[in-house]
Design a protein around this motif. Structure first.
Motif, short mmCIF file in Angstrom:
data_model
loop_
_atom_site.label_atom_id
_atom_site.label_comp_id
_atom_site.label_asym_id
_atom_site.label_seq_id
_atom_site.Cartn_x
_atom_site.Cartn_y
_atom_site.Cartn_z
N SER A 114 0.99 -1.27 -0.11
CA SER A 114 -0.07 -0.09 -0.06
C SER A 114 0.62 1.40 0.05
O SER A 114 0.30 2.44 -0.45
CB SER A 114 -0.88 -0.02 1.40
OG SER A 114 -1.76 -1.09 1.44
N HIS A 135 -0.49 -2.40 -6.76
CA HIS A 135 -1.13 -2.34 -5.61
C HIS A 135 -2.78 -2.17 -6.04
O HIS A 135 -3.34 -1.43 -6.63
CB HIS A 135 -0.74 -0.65 -5.06
CG HIS A 135 -1.91 -0.33 -3.98
ND1 HIS A 135 -2.68 0.91 -3.84
CD2 HIS A 135 -1.97 -1.10 -2.86
CE1 HIS A 135 -3.23 0.96 -2.63
NE2 HIS A 135 -3.08 -0.14 -2.08
N PRO A 136 -3.75 -3.13 -5.38
CA PRO A 136 -4.99 -3.27 -5.84
C PRO A 136 -5.88 -2.75 -4.74
O PRO A 136 -5.33 -2.21 -3.81
CB PRO A 136 -4.88 -4.82 -5.73
CG PRO A 136 -4.26 -5.28 -4.69
CD PRO A 136 -2.95 -4.28 -4.40
N PHE A 137 -6.87 -2.84 -4.84
CA PHE A 137 -8.10 -2.36 -3.60
C PHE A 137 -8.96 -3.39 -3.57
O PHE A 137 -9.45 -4.18 -4.23
CB PHE A 137 -8.73 -1.03 -4.28
CG PHE A 137 -7.69 0.16 -4.51
CD1 PHE A 137 -7.63 0.89 -3.81
CD2 PHE A 137 -6.96 -0.04 -5.74
CE1 PHE A 137 -6.60 1.78 -3.65
CE2 PHE A 137 -5.72 0.87 -5.69
CZ PHE A 137 -5.90 1.87 -4.70
N ASN A 138 -9.31 -3.31 -2.34
CA ASN A 138 -10.27 -4.49 -1.59
C ASN A 138 -11.66 -4.07 -1.95
O ASN A 138 -12.14 -2.83 -1.73
CB ASN A 138 -9.99 -4.35 -0.19
CG ASN A 138 -10.42 -5.69 0.42
OD1 ASN A 138 -10.79 -6.63 -0.30
ND2 ASN A 138 -11.14 -5.34 1.93
N ASP A 186 -3.45 5.92 -2.14
CA ASP A 186 -3.76 5.75 -0.68
C ASP A 186 -3.16 7.22 0.10
O ASP A 186 -3.43 7.41 1.11
CB ASP A 186 -2.67 4.76 -0.42
CG ASP A 186 -3.55 3.31 -0.44
OD1 ASP A 186 -4.50 3.12 -0.24
OD2 ASP A 186 -2.56 2.31 0.13
N LEU A 189 -6.63 8.44 0.40
CA LEU A 189 -7.22 8.02 1.37
C LEU A 189 -6.90 8.03 2.61
O LEU A 189 -7.87 8.48 3.38
CB LEU A 189 -7.34 6.36 1.18
CG LEU A 189 -8.38 5.78 0.12
CD1 LEU A 189 -7.77 4.40 -0.29
CD2 LEU A 189 -9.66 5.90 0.16
C1 LIG Z 1 -5.81 0.86 4.29
N1 LIG Z 1 -5.08 0.63 2.93
C2 LIG Z 1 -3.86 1.61 2.95
C3 LIG Z 1 -4.49 -0.67 3.19
C4 LIG Z 1 -5.88 0.65 1.95
C5 LIG Z 1 -5.29 0.27 0.60
O1 LIG Z 1 -4.13 0.00 0.49
C6 LIG Z 1 -6.22 0.12 -0.57
C7 LIG Z 1 -7.46 0.11 -0.45
O2 LIG Z 1 -8.17 -1.19 -0.77
O3 LIG Z 1 -8.33 0.73 0.24
#
Ligand SMILES: C[N+](C)(C)CC(=O)CC(=O)[O-]
Ligand SMILES: NC(=O)C1=CN([C@@H]2O[C@H](COP(=O)(O)OP(=O)(O)OC[C@H]3O[C@@H](n4cnc5c(N)ncnc54)[C@H](O)[C@@H]3O)[C@@H](O)[C@H]2O)C=CC1
Length: 500
Positions: A114, A135-138, A186, A189
């Motif tokens: 991340s 880097h993917p997203f959940n 990120d 976020l």
């Molecule tokens: C909270 N996080 C930093 C692990 C979030 C991510 O890396 C991506 C996501 O899926 O939100």
């Protein structure tokens, strides 16, 4: 099938495993946690429920999943290796050393990190050119975005291969040429997360109120347009410059705390966790995942209809899947016109099921309507022809619902021409799930002019293509149920008794 290796099978590794498996790859997992298989199986169960129905074409046959005792065993022969171990640099670097000691030098090694820069990951590695950030997203099996971050050392063929593979998996690789801690998404976020922690800590809003502020308003805007396009519209006819002039001064006002991070005390953690329990503790994590997945599938399918944003990625994947498949053929490619034509092959999506827990009756018509559209396209009545002013309108439909079907099941529709030529087209659709006949649909259509809205003769090549199928299929036995109407036996003197 092509093998991928997943190193670290937690939340994110499990999501990657599902994405690869459901797109037909074999997946080889290494994770030292003895509970890893159970957790991955749980993620897979939800992925199987949600992902296939996102598309209007069935995914390839699912790949095979295997678990391995060593990294070396898992990565041998893999063309893609996805590292998803905990976010600790030393663990990641040790993992890359073990991977590179055994893997193919031409394989892509993607890291789910991340926040670490690719140059941190490449440091002291055997072949830095092979390691990139993906880097993917959940949930990884549904959300298309992958931030692909490279360095000057990255081999061009590794980058090229990674972009092509991710697109083939139905993902949207965003290639960032400049590395920075936490990449791009990120960073954004993290800014919102930090501000939200302050709002809870200062007692301004609860976790539930903050979530409502996002999901009832700007979260929906962000989902389909992002930040800048949204604010451009917010400037009205005067546009972005006006928006900036109006809200620019606010940057100097105390509207956010941003880099001023609240101290991460046990008290703050308890406060957030307690509010979050009160907000959502009555759901299990798996329930919440299913609610989230259902929402995402419905939103992304709606966006696909608009050819917009995340929906455009799905549309591109469907187009690619139809190429070279019976579902992408033209009439001239069909060598045996006497055989019923495959017009739909898809999974039943979550949002096609109803309160009875099975595919809703209206969706049978949707599937038959899609089959008719596909047959029209096959004989040449495609988007270009329709734009030129000719099309077919349905004049009559009769559907027999013979068996129920549930979300996730792959259904197929085969189409026969019972009569066709001139203005008329009489189609017979049969819907199956494996050997089970689910429904039949009989449809009578008329060719129309879209200018006069009246019946008209089709273009000669469409007429010829339709007649070719009609003539060849006239030799087939008439399907059972063709020409049927709703003929329920009646009981009692007034004919108003119970339906048998
Ligand atoms: C909270 N996080 C930093 C692990 C979030 C991510 O890396 C991506 C996501 O899926 O939100
Ligand atoms: N959870 C999230 O929302 C997201 C996380 N990520 C990134 O994905 C990576 C993994 O995170 P999560 O899946 O959330 O963590 P997780 O804690 O759910 O999973 C980590 C897994 O790695 C395994 N593991 C530990 N040491 C290992 C080793 N030496 N070799 C192989 N496996 C090992 C653990 O048993 C566990 O199953 C991190 O880099 C994280 O930053 C990326 C996007 C979103």
């Amino acid at each position: 099938m092509t093998p991928a290796a997943i190193i670290g099978g937690g939340v994110i590794g499990g999501g990657w495993a599902a994405r690869f498996l459901l797109n037909g790859w074999d997946v080889r997992v290494f994770d030292p946690d003895p509970d890893a298989k159970r957790k991955i199986d749980a993620v897979l169960e939800n992925a199987r429920r949600a992902l296939p129905g996102l598309l209007d074409v069935a995914l390839p046959e699912e790949g095979g999943l295997s678990f391995h005792d060593t990294i070396a065993e898992a990565v041998t022969g893999a063309v893609w290796i996805q590292e998803s171990v905990p976010e600790r640099l030393e663990i990641k670097q040790q993992t890359f050393a073990a991977i590179q000691a055994a893997c193919d030098p031409a394989a892509v090694i993607g890291s789910s990190t991340s926040g670490f820069r690719p140059s941190d990951l490449q440091q002291s590695s055997l072949r830095p050119e092979q390691i990139i950030v993906c880097h993917p997203f959940n949930p990884v099996y549904l959300l298309p975005l992958v931030e692909v971050v490279t360095t000057a050392l990255t081999a061009p063929e590794i980058l090229e291969q990674s972009l092509a593979t991710l697109r083939g998996l139905g993902m949207y690789p965003l290639h960032l040429k400049k590395e920075i801690d936490a990449h791009v998404a990120d960073r954004l976020l993290e800014a919102v997360w930090r501000e939200a922690l302050w709002l809870v800590k200062d007692g301004i809003a609860t976790t539930a109120e903050i979530d409502d502020a996002i999901r009832y308003g700007f979260g929906l805007r962000w989902a389909q347009m992002g930040l800048f396009e949204t604010y451009r519209i917010a400037g009205g006819e005067a546009g972005m410059k006006h928006f900036m002039a109006q809200f620019g001064p606010a940057l100097a006002w105390p509207w956010t705390k941003l880099t001023d991070v609240p101290e991460f005390t046990e008290e703050l953690v308890d406060l957030i966790a307690g509010q979050s329990d009160a907000q959502s503790g009555h759901y299990s994590i798996r329930d919440l995942e299913r609610l989230r997945d259902g929402n995402l599938v419905a939103m992304m399918r709606a966006l696909k209809g608009q050819g917009w944003g995340a929906g455009d990625v799905l549309a591109a994947q469907e187009r690619a899947m139809r190429e070279g498949h019976a579902l992408g053929q033209r009439a001239a490619d069909v060598t045996d016109p006497a055989a019923p034509v495959l017009t739909v092959r898809r999974a039943v999506p979550l949002d096609w099921t109803d309160y009875n827990g099975h595919m809703n009756e209206a969706k049978y018509l949707q599937a038959f309507g899609d089959a008719t559209d596909r047959f029209m396209e096959l004989i040449g009545c495609d988007a270009e022809y329709i734009a030129s002013g000719g099309s077919y309108f349905t004049a009559e439909t009769h559907i027999r619902h013979l068996d129920e079907v549930h979300a996730g099941t792959v259904i197929e529709v085969h189409t026969r021409v019972l009569g066709g030529g001139g203005k008329k087209m009489h189609l017979w659709h049969e819907m199956h799930a494996g050997a089970r006949l689910l429904a039949t649909g009989e449809h009578f259509l008329l060719h129309v002019s879209l200018d006069t809205r009246r019946p008209s003769q089709p273009a000669p090549e469409i007429d010829a293509a339709l007649r070719r199928f009609a003539d060849a299929q006239a030799q087939l036995p008439r399907p059972a149920g063709a020409g049927r109407f709703v003929g329920a036996p009646r009981d009692g003197p007034a004919g108003g008794g119970a339906v048998a």
